[in-house]
Motif scaffolding. Structure first.
Motif, short mmCIF file in Angstrom:
data_model
loop_
_atom_site.label_atom_id
_atom_site.label_comp_id
_atom_site.label_asym_id
_atom_site.label_seq_id
_atom_site.Cartn_x
_atom_site.Cartn_y
_atom_site.Cartn_z
N ALA A 79 4.04 -0.11 1.60
CA ALA A 79 3.32 -0.78 0.51
C ALA A 79 3.92 -2.16 0.25
N VAL A 80 5.25 -2.26 0.30
CA VAL A 80 5.93 -3.55 0.14
C VAL A 80 5.57 -4.46 1.31
N GLU A 81 5.57 -3.91 2.53
CA GLU A 81 5.20 -4.71 3.71
C GLU A 81 3.80 -5.29 3.55
N ARG A 82 2.88 -4.46 3.09
CA ARG A 82 1.50 -4.91 2.90
C ARG A 82 1.44 -6.06 1.89
N SER A 83 2.13 -5.91 0.79
CA SER A 83 2.16 -6.94 -0.24
C SER A 83 2.78 -8.23 0.30
N ASN A 84 3.90 -8.10 1.00
CA ASN A 84 4.57 -9.28 1.56
C ASN A 84 3.68 -9.98 2.60
N PHE A 126 -2.73 -14.70 12.54
CA PHE A 126 -2.45 -13.27 12.68
C PHE A 126 -3.26 -12.47 11.66
N VAL A 127 -3.56 -11.24 12.03
CA VAL A 127 -4.22 -10.29 11.14
C VAL A 127 -3.41 -9.00 11.16
N ALA A 128 -3.19 -8.39 10.02
CA ALA A 128 -2.54 -7.08 9.94
C ALA A 128 -2.98 -6.42 8.64
N LYS A 129 -3.67 -5.30 8.79
CA LYS A 129 -4.07 -4.59 7.58
C LYS A 129 -4.13 -3.09 7.85
N PRO A 130 -3.76 -2.33 6.84
CA PRO A 130 -3.82 -0.88 6.99
C PRO A 130 -5.26 -0.40 7.21
N ALA A 131 -5.37 0.67 7.94
CA ALA A 131 -6.68 1.28 8.21
C ALA A 131 -7.16 2.02 6.96
N ASN A 132 -8.42 2.39 6.97
CA ASN A 132 -8.96 3.26 5.94
C ASN A 132 -8.98 4.69 6.46
N ALA A 133 -8.48 5.60 5.66
CA ALA A 133 -8.51 7.02 6.01
C ALA A 133 -9.94 7.54 5.86
N PRO A 134 -10.25 8.67 6.48
CA PRO A 134 -11.61 9.22 6.38
C PRO A 134 -12.09 9.42 4.94
N ASN A 135 -11.15 9.66 4.02
CA ASN A 135 -11.53 9.87 2.62
C ASN A 135 -11.71 8.54 1.86
N THR A 169 10.64 -6.35 9.79
CA THR A 169 9.37 -6.31 9.07
C THR A 169 8.18 -6.30 10.03
N VAL A 170 7.02 -5.97 9.50
CA VAL A 170 5.78 -6.04 10.28
C VAL A 170 5.63 -7.45 10.85
N LYS A 171 5.89 -8.44 10.03
CA LYS A 171 5.78 -9.84 10.47
C LYS A 171 6.70 -10.10 11.66
N GLN A 172 7.94 -9.67 11.59
CA GLN A 172 8.88 -9.89 12.69
C GLN A 172 8.45 -9.18 13.96
#
Length: 158
Positions: free
Chosen positions: A11-16, A25-34, A109-112
């Protein structure tokens, strides 16, 4: 308890990432089936490094995290049969910073990671090949390697 640590860190990674991401660059969490956000699976795109045969491509990459993150690194996958000496035929990226027994550090980090993978596109490690065809081409027929990379960049045009 461990799951909570991983989820909190992601969650912190997403915010950062939203506040400070590298251009293109693009990076985003997927959506779960729900319909909820799945912080353990991220869909990313890595721009081909400027001034290289990768330039012009925007390469899709999936990052999957386990409940052991950040102690354990994410797994990063390009599409299957992605042409690069350090990408297995399954698409799995072979890079020391993604290996817990080599260079992975929990503070990465995700960025690194994404910047490291972009650098790997530009500077393959022929000492640690994951794919025979690309490894042979870059070593024995660099012009053919460059031609195939440019075709792939066109296929994933930005």
């Amino acid at each position: 308890m461990v799951l909570g640590v991983a989820k909190s860190r992601l969650a912190v990674e997403r915010s950062n990432w939203r506040k400070d991401r590298p251009f293109g660059f693009v990076a985003k969490p997927a959506n779960a089936p729900n319909g909820e956000v799945d912080l353990f699976t991220w869909h990313c795109k890595i721009p081909g490094p400027a001034g290289t045969c990768w330039e012009g491509g925007l390469f899709p990459l999936d990052m999957t995290f386990t409940e052991n993150y950040p102690t354990a690194p994410p797994c990063c996958y390009f599409p299957a049969k992605f042409y690069h000496p350090n990408v297995y035929p399954t698409g799995l990226v072979c890079l020391s910073i993604l290996n817990a027994e080599k260079s992975w550090k929990p503070g990465m980090t995700v960025k690194q990671v994404l910047l490291g993978i972009q650098e790997l596109l530009k500077e393959p490690n022929n000492g640690d090949p994951a794919q025979q065809d690309a490894w042979e081409d870059i070593d024995m027929n660099p012009r053919e390697y460059e031609r195939k990379v440019k075709l792939q960049a066109q296929r994933y045009k930005a």
